[in-house]
Design an enzyme around this catalytic site. Structure first.
Site, PDB file in Angstrom:
ATOM      1  N   GLY A   1     134.480  70.993  10.229  1.00  0.00           N
ATOM      2  CA  GLY A   1     133.383  71.292  11.138  1.00  0.00           C
ATOM      3  C   GLY A   1     132.261  70.275  11.109  1.00  0.00           C
TER       4      GLY A   1
ATOM      5  N   LYS B   1     144.521  70.074   8.051  1.00  0.00           N
ATOM      6  CA  LYS B   1     143.383  69.282   7.594  1.00  0.00           C
ATOM      7  C   LYS B   1     143.751  68.460   6.359  1.00  0.00           C
ATOM      8  CE  LYS B   1     140.210  72.692   9.500  1.00  0.00           C
ATOM      9  NZ  LYS B   1     139.321  73.839   9.220  1.00  0.00           N
TER      10      LYS B   1
END
Length: 445
Positions: A135, A206
């Protein structure tokens, strides 16, 4: 005075992140122009339905369903649609038309990143993706740029806010996984289908991106070992707490030496693990993310902050946009993805870690010796053994009495994953073992 021409920005996707990116582009247009050296003109927002209700008040004339015209008329394309297709096709179209691209699409990059980076390299375009990992936390650019002259050896990351929120609730409030997930869903942290989060898929995507960046090696998603949190129980959480640990879902990327060949390789994996409460990652609460980087020269670094959220992720997107826009003003080709090392990807069995194993065993003479022999046979040494007795009780209404049993909590020293897994398999088959109640890895030691 700004002398460079205005740069045309196309936005693909008007969801929670896209809407915030559009709002900030419009509200901060003058300030961004001062940073870039050119005005950034939002020329359109690709959506499925131009008349749908929006969470952010944006000019209706910006919305369009014509992807081709929007992409071909842009200098920079921001892709925030998610999914594989049509996002992949749109990004390739943008790159081939000469546009730079910003994306937050971790799933697409994990599956097709090499293809997209090669396409960008061929035409001198730039593909930025800071928002695809953690994020708002700046981790991509530090790994790619700030640590480019260093040697990163290991990354420990909490990169999924939903699972961190769930495990934190289980630790702090005593919730079951189902109760914590229900709360996460109610608060908007979990999707209606939480499989990608609690199954570890999101974190694995990720991990593939982080490992590729850190080790200058293309790490395919299929090479990332993955376990989610669906099997984590309140009993495991409580046992970890008593021992001074907390359970976290970790993405781990590290350099290793293959015991069989002696060659250096890399590992990328995701699984729930026990982290000592003195470790910085143990203090990451709620839906926050954190990435702990161990580099040879820089030492230990930690990046912490919001791992999700519309406006938070929009911050990372705009950071990428400003970076790309400055390149347009200054000139020069884009920076290619670094994959020069091309290190082999090692299997999970080559990883060195520690186990915390909880066994329910018969309370009989020779039991401990039998258990110790199993560990010895696999050359796994023990760090601690804690035993508690579960008293037996007489039978009721003519039933056989329930014999006493013992609970063993066993902590191991470091050993290969292959040796530890084989040890657990043999323990499950041992006559003295009633059940293997819990197995958790121990990381961050």
């Amino acid at each position: 005075m700004i002398e460079y021409r205005n740069l045309r920005v196309a936005l693909l996707g008007g969801g929670s992140v896209g809407a915030q990116v559009a709002r900030l582009l419009l509200e901060q247009r003058d300030e961004l122009a001062g940073r870039v050296g050119a005005a950034l003109d939002l020329v359109g927002i690709l959506v499925r339905d131009v008349d749908a209700e929006r969470t952010v008040d944006l000019p209706r004339e910006l919305f369009t369903t014509d992807a081709e015209s929007l992409i071909l008329g842009a200098d920079v394309v921001i892709e925030l649609m998610g999914g594989i297709e049509p996002a992949r096709t749109y990004i390739l179209s943008a790159i081939n038309s000469g546009a730079d691209v910003v994306t937050a699409n971790k799933a697409l990059l994990a599956e097709h990143g090499q293809e997209l980076f090669e396409a960008a390299d061929q035409v001198g375009a730039q593909l930025n993706y800071e928002a695809a990992v953690a994020g708002a936390i700046p981790i991509v650019r530090p790994l790619r740029d700030s640590l480019a002259g260093d040697r990163v050896n290991r990354i420990l990351g909490i990169v999924n806010g939903t699972t961190n929120f769930i495990l934190d609730r289980m630790d702090e409030e005593g919730d079951t996984l189902e109760e914590a997930l229900a709360t996460a869903t109610e608060l908007g942290y979990a999707e209606a289908d939480p499989t990608a989060d609690i199954g570890g898929y999101d974190a694995a995507q990720k991990a593939a991106l982080l490992a590729s960046l850190a080790f200058h090696t293309t790490v395919p998603l299929a090479s990332v070992y993955r376990e989610g949190i669906t099997q984590v129980t309140p009993q495991q959480i409580e046992s970890a707490r008593k021992a001074g640990y907390v359970v976290k879902l970790l993405a781990i990327c590290e350099r290793l030496t293959d015991a069989a060949t002696g060659e250096e390789g890399v590992s990328a994996r995701v699984y729930p693990a026990m982290v000592h409460r003195s470790h910085p990652l143990a203090a990451v609460h709620g839906a926050n993310n954190a990435v702990f980087v161990e580099a040879e020269a820089a030492g230990s670094l930690m990046f912490y902050g919001a791992g999700a959220g519309g406006v938070e992720t929009a911050s990372a997107v705009l950071g990428d946009l400003v970076s790309l826009a400055r390149r347009h003003v200054v000139g020069g080709p884009g920076f290619a993805a670094s994959s020069h090392a091309d290190l082999p990807i090692l299997e999970i069995g080559s990883v060195t870690t520690r186990y915390a194993v909880t066994l329910e065993v018969s309370d009989a003479p020779g039991m401990l010796a039998s258990i110790a022999t199993v560990f010895s046979d696999h050359r796994v040494s023990l760090e601690l053994v804690e035993q508690s007795i579960n008293p037996g009780r007489p039978g009721v209404d003519g039933a056989d009495p329930v014999p006493s049993t013992a609970t063993l909590v066993i902590g191991t020293h470091e050993a290969t994953e292959a040796a530890l897994a084989a040890t657990v398999a043999d323990l499950a088959a041992n006559e003295a073992v009633i059940t293997v109640a819990s197995v958790l890895r121990v990381e961050g030691v």
